[in-house]
Write an enzyme that holds these catalytic residues in place. Sequence first.
Site, PDB file in Angstrom:
ATOM      1  N   HIS A 144       0.831  -1.209   0.000  1.00  0.00           N
ATOM      2  CA  HIS A 144       0.000   0.000   0.000  1.00  0.00           C
ATOM      3  C   HIS A 144       0.867   1.262   0.000  1.00  0.00           C
ATOM      4  O   HIS A 144       0.651   2.176  -0.815  1.00  0.00           O
ATOM      5  CB  HIS A 144      -0.901  -0.023   1.237  1.00  0.00           C
ATOM      6  CG  HIS A 144      -1.771   1.175   1.406  1.00  0.00           C
ATOM      7  ND1 HIS A 144      -3.115   1.186   1.071  1.00  0.00           N
ATOM      8  CD2 HIS A 144      -1.507   2.426   1.899  1.00  0.00           C
ATOM      9  CE1 HIS A 144      -3.624   2.379   1.332  1.00  0.00           C
ATOM     10  NE2 HIS A 144      -2.672   3.149   1.842  1.00  0.00           N
ATOM     11  N   GLU A 145       1.855   1.316   0.888  1.00  0.00           N
ATOM     12  CA  GLU A 145       2.700   2.511   0.968  1.00  0.00           C
ATOM     13  C   GLU A 145       3.587   2.657  -0.265  1.00  0.00           C
ATOM     14  O   GLU A 145       3.855   3.777  -0.711  1.00  0.00           O
ATOM     15  CB  GLU A 145       3.547   2.481   2.244  1.00  0.00           C
ATOM     16  CG  GLU A 145       2.738   2.476   3.535  1.00  0.00           C
ATOM     17  CD  GLU A 145       1.718   3.600   3.630  1.00  0.00           C
ATOM     18  OE1 GLU A 145       1.936   4.657   3.033  1.00  0.00           O
ATOM     19  OE2 GLU A 145       0.689   3.401   4.307  1.00  0.00           O
TER      20      GLU A 145
END
Length: 317
Positions: free
Chosen positions: A205-206
């Site tokens: 996600h990051e």
Amino acid sequence: MRSFLSLGLVCATFASAALINNTPRCGVSFTHDEIQVKEMKFAEDLAKLEAKALQERAPISSIKPPVPGTGKRIISVVWHVVYSSTSWNGGYLSDATINESIKILNRDFRGIFVFRLTRITRTLNADWFNNVRRGSAQNAAMKAALRAGPQSMLNIYSVGNPGVLGYSPMPDQYARAPKEDGVVILFNTVPGGPPPYNLGKTLTHETGHWVGLYHVFDDSPNHGCGDADMVADTPPQSQPTFGCPASKDTCAGGGADSIHNYMDYSDDACMTGWTSGQVSRMIRQCETYRAIYPTYPNQPGDSVVDPDTSDDSEETS
């Protein structure tokens, strides 16, 4: 003696689970106005890059993706383990755990990017481990001391209490603050940590932010149903997803929410993929701001087949 050790392990596990379950998922958020400014600048910068490529008669690959099997977009990775003790709860991640995390990253970005782990550093610093937050003095000091490479190199920092499960600057922020670049994650979101965020999807996600993606839902206080992520094929979504519901639709008429998308807030086990529009955006963002292009057989680096291991590890204190 064995029972005391077992009790200590159980207590450590509960403490780790309590930390992860009480921590917000992500520290990246933009208002509508901020996104509009960023997108206007992105359109200008992409147009300049395409005009330059046309002038040089060497079109950038974002206009036409590379032929499958002929080119790879390789991203070199440095993983910085910041720890307070050599225990699990002290954040001391093993090489095996880090290599498994990179394998998951490669699996999740398959066909888009290839992540090659080039180095692992380990730094004993309890202040950084416990107090790194986005915008904090500890965050600035840690990255100033450890960050390596150009804008195309992904620096990953695993720490103990970043206030969220993870955060990362977007690609366009590198020019203004190069030392701020890099993904910060809570150390126990890697494989082996407590559920439901223990399958490596926090890093996915990051890294999605690091390559230029917004959340699929509206981050603004009003949580509207507009084009929050600037990607045409993700349905409007006003609220993040938590857990893993069978279905969810927060914006009637636009399609079901993207509960399985890596850029939502669902449990790790619920996250399974990207849309083609997100892939296109990643490629254009990385070519515009990170100088990440496909390599071809006659260029160094394209022979890398399984970039999931590292034989270079450093330790500092």
